[in-house]
Design an enzyme around this catalytic site. Structure first.
Site, PDB file in Angstrom:
ATOM      1  CG  ASP A   1      11.797 -18.488  18.003  1.00 33.62           C
ATOM      2  OD1 ASP A   1      10.920 -18.644  18.224  1.00 33.62           O
ATOM      3  OD2 ASP A   1      13.003 -18.451  17.243  1.00 33.62           O
TER       4      ASP A   1
ATOM      5  CB  ILE B   1      -0.579 -24.381  18.552  1.00 34.34           C
ATOM      6  CG1 ILE B   1      -1.609 -24.705  17.438  1.00 34.34           C
ATOM      7  CG2 ILE B   1      -1.681 -23.397  19.052  1.00 34.34           C
ATOM      8  CD1 ILE B   1      -2.418 -26.179  19.180  1.00 34.34           C
ATOM      9  CD  GLN B   2       4.123 -21.834  21.365  1.00 30.79           C
ATOM     10  OE1 GLN B   2       4.838 -21.187  22.294  1.00 30.79           O
ATOM     11  NE2 GLN B   2       4.557 -23.263  20.422  1.00 30.79           N
TER      12      GLN B   2
ATOM     13  CD  GLU C   1      11.653 -24.848  19.386  1.00 32.68           C
ATOM     14  OE1 GLU C   1      11.063 -26.516  19.319  1.00 32.68           O
ATOM     15  OE2 GLU C   1      11.047 -24.107  19.172  1.00 32.68           O
TER      16      GLU C   1
ATOM     17  NE  ARG D   1      -2.462 -21.097  36.746  1.00 34.70           N
ATOM     18  CZ  ARG D   1      -1.483 -21.030  36.914  1.00 34.70           C
ATOM     19  NH1 ARG D   1      -1.259 -21.524  38.844  1.00 34.70           N
ATOM     20  NH2 ARG D   1      -0.137 -20.247  37.480  1.00 34.70           N
TER      21      ARG D   1
ATOM     22  CB  ALA E   1       5.331 -20.454  35.049  1.00 33.08           C
TER      23      ALA E   1
ATOM     24  NE  ARG F   1      -3.731  -1.782   0.128  1.00 32.10           N
ATOM     25  CZ  ARG F   1      -5.731  -1.498   1.132  1.00 32.10           C
ATOM     26  NH1 ARG F   1      -6.004  -1.391   1.982  1.00 32.10           N
ATOM     27  NH2 ARG F   1      -6.254  -2.675  -0.034  1.00 32.10           N
TER      28      ARG F   1
END
Ligand code: F6P
Length: 350
Positions: A135, A275-276, A231, A162, A194, A32
Site C-alpha cells: 500500500d 495477486i498484487q 478497494e 485494455r 486511466a 547476512r
C-alpha cells in the site's frame, strides 16, 4: 531516538501484517549483515505470534540462499490478537529473554511498528522497524518494500485488460488493493493512462469523478474507458442516495452498478485482489529491501533503538519510532496534480 551501549550478540527478525514482495530480500539482508558482523540471528515465524509461542529458527547464510528473488515471506506472517494484550507481550518478552535476544528487526507496516512500540515501552528490548507494504501508506517513509512490484503486477494486468476492452469498445472497472490508502491506485492509474481513479482518501462524486470524465473522453474520441478503483473507495452520497442506489458489492462493483444504471454502459469488473501481493520482487524492491535490512542491523550495532528505517528522497536513514508512528500518510501531491491533468479533457478549454 534512544541509544544503548549494550553489546549485541543475538537478534531476532520477523515479518508481520500483509506480506509484500521483497520481505524475503530484507530477511536475507538482516541475516547476512548480522552474521558478517558476528551476531547470531533467530528467525521468528508467523510474526508476533511466533514470539509469543517461541516458534523460532536459528538462521545462517545458507538459510537465506535463493530467497532474494522469491515473493511472500519464508518466515510466514500473521496478525496476532494475543500480542495486543499485556499477557501476550509478557510471553513474547519471556521468549526474548529465553533466547537471549538483544534486539528485534520487525518487517511490516504501521501495525507492526505499533507492536514494536508496545513491546519496547514495557520491556528492555531494542526494536527496529523496516517498512514493507504494497500500500506504500506508511507516513514516515517515501517508500515501502513491495510497492513497486505490486504496481508493476497491476500495470501488467491492466495493460492486458485494455487490449480486450479496446477491442470491444467497453468500459473496464479495475479494483486494486488499498483499503485505507489510494497511493497504489493513483500510481497505477497514472502508469496505465486511466480515465478516472477513485481513492479512499476522498469520497467520490459519481458525476464529477467518473461520469463527466467518461463523457469528456468520449468527446475526445475514446471508445473504451478504464476506471481504477481502490478497494476502500466510497461514493459520496450527500445523504441523498439510498443503499440500493449505491449498491452492496465491492467498491468496483458499486462503480460498475452506477455506470450501468446512470450511464447505460455495460462495464466489466476485474478485482485484482491478492495477486498484487505476490510475485518475484522487482529490482527496486530487492535493492531497497537489502539496503534497509543492512541499515537495520548497523543501526542496532550503533546502539540505536526504537527506530524505523525510512526512505527519504532516495536516502536510507532512520527515524524515531514514536515520531514515525505519529506521521499521517498522505497522497503524493505531485501525483494528484499530474493525474488531474491527465484525466482532464483536452476539450475543456475550447
Ligand atoms: O497489504 C495491504 C493490504 O493489501 C490492503 O490494501 C488490504 O486491505 C489488506 O492488505 C488485505 O489484507 P488481508 O486480505 O491479508 O487481510
Amino acid at each position: 531516538m534512544e541509544t544503548t551501549t549494550r553489546e549485541i550478540k543475538r537478534i531476532g527478525v520477523l515479518t508481520s501484517g500483509g506480506d509484500a514482495p521483497g520481505m524475503n530480500a530484507a530477511v536475507r539482508a538482516v541475516v547476512r549483515t548480522a552474521i558478517y558482523k558476528g551476531i547470531e540471528v533467530y528467525g521468528i515465524r508467523r510474526g508476533w505470534h511466533g514470539l509469543i509461542t517461541n516458534d523460532v529458527i536459528r538462521m545462517n547464510n545458507d538459510d537465506v540462499s535463493h530467497i532474494i528473488n522469491r515473493g511472500g515471506t519464508v518466515l510466514f506472517t500473521a496478525r496476532s490478537d494475543d500480542f495486543r494484550t499485556k499477557e501476550g507481550r509478557k510471553k513474547a518478552y519471556d521468549t526474548c529473554k529465553f533466547l537471549g535476544l538483544d534486539g528485534i528487526v520487525a518487517i511490516g507496516g504501521d501495525g507492526t511498528f505499533a507492536g514494536c512500540m508496545a513491546l519496547s515501552s514495557e520491556y528492555p528490548i531494542s526494536v527496529v522497524g523496516i517498512p514493507a507494504t504494497i500500500d506504500n501508506d506508511i507516513g514516515c517513509t517515501h517508500y515501502s518494500i513491495g510497492y513497486d512490484t505490486a504496481a508493476n503486477t497491476a500495470i501488467d494486468a491492466i495493460d492486458k485488460l485494455r487490449d480486450t476492452m479496446a477491442s470491444h469498445e467497453r468500459c473496464s472497472v479495475i479494483e486494486v488493493m488499498g483499503h485505507r490508502a489510494g497511493n497504489l491506485a493513483m500510481y497505477v492509474g497514472i502508469a496505465t493512462g486511466a480515465t478516472a481513479v477513485l481513492v479512499p482518501e476522498e469520497d467520490y462524486d459519481f458525476e464529477k469523478h467518473v461520469a463527466s470524465k467518461i463523457r469528456q473522453a468520449k468527446l475526445g474520441g475514446r471508445t473504451h474507458y478504464m476506471i481504477i478503483v481502490a478497494e476502500g473507495a466510497k461514493r459520496n452520497t450527500d445523504g441523498s442516495l439510498d443503499n440500493e442506489t449505491v449498491g452492496n458489492g465491492s467498491a468496483g462493483e458499486q462503480v460498475a452498478d452506477a455506470l450501468r444504471k446512470e450511464m447505460g454502459l455495460d462495464p466489466r469488473v476485474t478485482v485484482l485482489g491478492h495477486i498484487q501481493r505476490g510475485g518475484s520482487p522487482s529490482a527496486r524492491d530487492r535493492v531497497t529491501a537489502t539496503r534497509m535490512g543492512y541499515f537495520a542491523v548497523m543501526a542496532i550495532l550503533e546502539g540505536k533503538t526504537n527506530i524505523v528505517i525510512i526512505h527519504d528522497h532516495g536516502q536510507i536513514t532512520t527515524m524515531d519510532m514514536t515520531e514515525a508512528l505519529a506521521m499521517k500518510n498522505e497522497l503524493n501531491a505531485d501525483e494528484v496534480e499530474v493525474l488531474e491533468a491527465m484525466t482532464a479533457s483536452p476539450l475543456d478549454h475550447f
